[in-house]
Design an enzyme around this catalytic site. Structure first.
Site, PDB file in Angstrom:
ATOM      1  N   ARG A  78      29.409 -28.573  86.721  1.00  0.00           N
ATOM      2  CA  ARG A  78      29.749 -29.412  85.607  1.00  0.00           C
ATOM      3  C   ARG A  78      30.663 -28.715  84.836  1.00  0.00           C
ATOM      4  NH1 ARG A  78      27.475 -31.436  80.657  1.00  0.00           N
ATOM      5  NH2 ARG A  78      28.348 -33.488  80.095  1.00  0.00           N
ATOM      6  N   ASN A 155      31.374 -36.047  76.985  1.00  0.00           N
ATOM      7  CA  ASN A 155      30.058 -35.374  76.788  1.00  0.00           C
ATOM      8  C   ASN A 155      29.231 -35.986  75.633  1.00  0.00           C
ATOM      9  OD1 ASN A 155      28.051 -33.262  77.398  1.00  0.00           O
ATOM     10  ND2 ASN A 155      28.473 -32.835  75.128  1.00  0.00           N
ATOM     11  N   GLU A 156      28.058 -36.536  75.633  1.00  0.00           N
ATOM     12  CA  GLU A 156      27.134 -37.065  74.551  1.00  0.00           C
ATOM     13  C   GLU A 156      27.914 -37.635  73.326  1.00  0.00           C
ATOM     14  OE1 GLU A 156      24.993 -33.440  73.091  1.00  0.00           O
ATOM     15  OE2 GLU A 156      24.113 -33.471  75.185  1.00  0.00           O
ATOM     16  N   HIS A 224      20.663 -36.658  78.875  1.00  0.00           N
ATOM     17  CA  HIS A 224      20.332 -35.301  78.787  1.00  0.00           C
ATOM     18  C   HIS A 224      18.873 -35.165  78.321  1.00  0.00           C
ATOM     19  CE1 HIS A 224      25.068 -34.522  78.257  1.00  0.00           C
ATOM     20  NE2 HIS A 224      24.630 -35.009  79.492  1.00  0.00           N
ATOM     21  N   TYR A 226      16.285 -33.048  76.450  1.00  0.00           N
ATOM     22  CA  TYR A 226      15.793 -31.745  75.695  1.00  0.00           C
ATOM     23  C   TYR A 226      14.517 -32.324  75.153  1.00  0.00           C
ATOM     24  CZ  TYR A 226      20.287 -29.732  76.979  1.00  0.00           C
ATOM     25  OH  TYR A 226      21.425 -29.095  77.620  1.00  0.00           O
ATOM     26  N   GLU A 253      22.086 -32.901  81.820  1.00  0.00           N
ATOM     27  CA  GLU A 253      21.994 -31.424  81.187  1.00  0.00           C
ATOM     28  C   GLU A 253      20.472 -31.849  80.995  1.00  0.00           C
ATOM     29  OE1 GLU A 253      23.605 -30.733  77.403  1.00  0.00           O
ATOM     30  OE2 GLU A 253      25.653 -31.189  78.347  1.00  0.00           O
ATOM     31  N   TRP A 282      21.723 -26.948  81.902  1.00  0.00           N
ATOM     32  CA  TRP A 282      22.744 -26.227  80.876  1.00  0.00           C
ATOM     33  C   TRP A 282      22.218 -25.050  80.622  1.00  0.00           C
ATOM     34  CZ3 TRP A 282      27.321 -27.872  78.817  1.00  0.00           C
ATOM     35  CH2 TRP A 282      27.924 -26.970  77.873  1.00  0.00           C
TER      36      TRP A 282
END
Length: 452
Positions: A78, A155-156, A224, A226, A253, A282
């Protein structure tokens, strides 16, 4: 209450829009596509992404990164690009070089615009509409590469602001349709709001409407993971919501730790493998303070894996254990690359010279109106510890970006010197390097000289 009414109205409008666009003819199947909630290639082979992100836009000089990522078993990279709102815009020529680098290293290339990160929370962040403007500016660099390139629109693209996030579905649907109207036949990847983590469930609850609004039915959703995903049960619940609904999802991610909490990377990797879903960690290298722990290697050195790098590449359910090369490059399944077209220029290959310590073969692998992609294969006649290849570029030709070698030019004289990792070759062993260049209308077949 007013917010809930707006959201409900938006969902109804999305469904009406979906019904309308489904009356339009779909584009022909090319490259990757979504089938029954799965990402498949043009021949119908299932493809499960196993890859990492590389911060190309901030580290364009790290030209060996993709080869290193591939050497550890990844099937996808990516690539971080900039649309110019927050960082220096990556040109169409640079994007073409990145795609060529991915192909040279047998990686599927997921390209993403990073300037949209945290829109609504982050000052200066780009809108999805601005991201689409960028994709239209670089369209020539990815057109025809649907077998090798996935387009991660932004992205995001939304932060945590609730008033802004209620527009995620409509803005995402509009971005998809602008790209389709412009002729993008690629699989499109769309990120969740809430800085990609979708803790509000906005993408989860509106994914079906967004998918239905794509006239090509070729959109993949990306979450993503986290700090929101510290508990295994949270990971499982989110992933299974999409698989139960028959909607395509990847974990676009995740990391070994994060400032907002410690994600359960073991659960993320185990359950994506169980469900046959893709994941992208990531990131390769170059993370600044205070998140250096997200580097997989230290200082872009493939021989200096960090604890996170060891985990994602060599741990249980990691890349080395679960990654399968894309069929387009010869992995399991039916290869989908079409036969090579008849050349329109003079022959562009020079046979390997058996004399001396090494020989080299030159060929043009791709060309467009004013540019081309070349590849040189170096073969050792005896055991060597390094090599240098030289040639004279034809009239109007110039070499630009290169990978797997250091390439320099002085006038028409071109010199390529091995990279640190591919100079030592045993007798009979070969390696190759690639490059992009420009031409004035014709391409030459230069004679090469190889010395060790």
């Amino acid at each position: 209450m007013a917010t809930r009414l707006l959201i409900a109205l938006g969902a109804v409008l999305s469904l009406v829009t979906a019904l309308l666009v489904h009356t339009a003819p779909a584009h022909a199947d090319t490259g990757f596509r979504v089938s029954d909630g799965r990402l498949v290639d043009a021949a119908g082979n299932d493809f499960v992404i196993r890859g990492v992100s590389h911060a190309h836009t901030w580290y364009p000089q790290e030209t060996g990164a993709l080869a290193d990522i591939k050497s550890l078993g990844a099937n996808t990279v990516r690539v971080v690009l900039s649309s110019g709102q927050r960082w220096t815009e990556n040109s169409a020529a640079d994007v073409a070089a990145v795609v060529a680098d991915c192909k040279a290293n047998r990686l599927i290339c997921m390209l993403e615009v990073h300037d949209t990160t945290g829109y609504g929370d982050q000052d200066g962040a780009a809108t999805l509409d601005q991201a689409v403007d960028y994709w239209l500016r670089v369209q020539d660099a990815v057109e025809g590469e649907e077998d090798h390139v996935l387009v991660n629109i932004g992205n995001e693209p939304f932060g945590n602001d609730a008033a802004t996030n209620q527009n995620w579905a409509s803005a995402t649907g509009e971005a998809i349709n602008r790209l389709r109207d412009a002729g993008f036949d690629h699989t499109l990847v769309v990120d969740a709001p809430n800085w990609g983590q979708d803790w509000s469930g906005t993408m989860r609850d509106n994914a079906q409407g967004v998918f239905d609004a794509d006239p090509d039915a070729n959109t993949v959703f990306s979450v993503h993971m986290y700090g929101v995903y510290q508990q295994e049960s949270t990971v499982v619940s989110y992933l299974e919501h999409f698989t139960d609904a028959g909607l395509p999802l990847i974990v676009g991610e995740f990391g070994i730790d994060h400032s907002d909490g410690n994600p359960d990377e073991d659960a993320i990797m185990a359950h994506t493998e169980r469900l046959g879903l893709g994941y992208i960690g990531w990131s390769w290298s170059g993370n600044g303070s205070p998140v250096e722990y997200l580097d997989m290697v230290e200082g872009f050195d493939v021989d200096s894996l960090t604890p996170w790098g060891e985990r994602i590449f060599h741990g249980p359910d990691g890349i080395a254990e679960t990654s399968v090369e894309a069929p387009v490059y010869g992995g399991p399944g039916e290869p989908t690359d079409p036969p090579t077209e008849e050349p329109t220029d003079p022959p562009t290959e020079q046979p390997t010279d058996p004399a001396g310590d090494c020989g080299a073969e030159y060929r043009v692998t791709n060309r467009w109106h004013d540019g081309f992609q070349g590849e040189v294969t170096v073969t050792a006649a005896t055991d060597i510890t390094g090599w240098t290849v030289t040639w004279t570029a034809g009239a109007g030709e110039a070499v630009g970006h290169a990978w797997n070698a250091t390439v320099s030019s002085s006038g028409s004289a071109v010199t390529a010197v091995n990279a640190p990792y591919n100079g030592a070759l045993d007798a009979g062993e070969s390696t190759s390097f690639g490059f992009t260049g420009t031409h004035g209308g014709t391409l030459s077949a230069p004679a090469l000289s190889c010395s060790a």
